[in-house]
Design an enzyme around this catalytic site. Structure first.
Site, mmCIF file in Angstrom:
data_model
loop_
_atom_site.group_PDB
_atom_site.id
_atom_site.type_symbol
_atom_site.label_atom_id
_atom_site.label_comp_id
_atom_site.label_asym_id
_atom_site.label_seq_id
_atom_site.Cartn_x
_atom_site.Cartn_y
_atom_site.Cartn_z
ATOM 1 N N CYS A 60 0.824 -1.214 0.055
ATOM 2 C CA CYS A 60 0.011 -0.068 -0.043
ATOM 3 C C CYS A 60 0.985 0.985 0.034
ATOM 4 C CB CYS A 60 -0.859 -0.212 1.220
ATOM 5 S SG CYS A 60 -1.680 1.490 1.535
ATOM 6 N N CYS B 64 -0.078 3.615 2.638
ATOM 7 C CA CYS B 64 0.726 3.125 4.041
ATOM 8 C C CYS B 64 2.105 3.527 4.264
ATOM 9 C CB CYS B 64 0.211 1.822 4.259
ATOM 10 S SG CYS B 64 -1.675 1.120 3.977
#
Length: 122
Positions: free
Chosen positions: A30, A33
């Site tokens: 991600c 993230c």
């Protein structure tokens, strides 16, 4: 304070034994993230009395499923075992600091009374 890796096995103990716990649900693939991770780490250094934990949703699917994590990163904040904040998306450092300040200011007796009143109405 170092950010700890949270697992399904450590979850309950971490939540019950600490006043405030902030959890970052994330995954290695991600992009947002990975962008949020240094912010999370930096803010954790400013609040040594708070547990900052990360849950890798790839490795801890059961925990992610339990909290219905559908988008990452998702930030979840517990205070005295009550979920006070759960939101998907990345926060900036000032936004995260502001959320933490609001969590600290809450009157938890009032929060519990409000929860009890809502449960009686339901």
């Amino acid at each position: 304070m170092a950010v700890e890796e949270m697992t399904a096995q450590s979850f309950e103990e971490t939540i019950t034994e600490n006043g405030i716990v902030i959890i970052d649900f994330w995954a290695p693939w991600c992009g947002p993230c990975r962008t949020f991770s240094p912010i999370f780490d930096k803010v954790s250094d400013n609040h040594t009395d708070i547990v900052f934990a990360k849950v890798n949703t790839e490795e801890e699917e059961e925990l992610a499923r339990h909290f219905q994590i559908r988008s990452i990163p998702t930030l979840m904040i517990f205070r005295e075992q009550v979920i006070l904040f759960a939101e998907a998306g990345m926060l900036s450092e000032p936004q995260l600091e502001q959320v933490i300040a609001k969590v600290r200011e809450l009157d938890m007796d009032k929060v519990r009374a409000d929860i009890a009143a809502q449960e009686q109405q339901a």
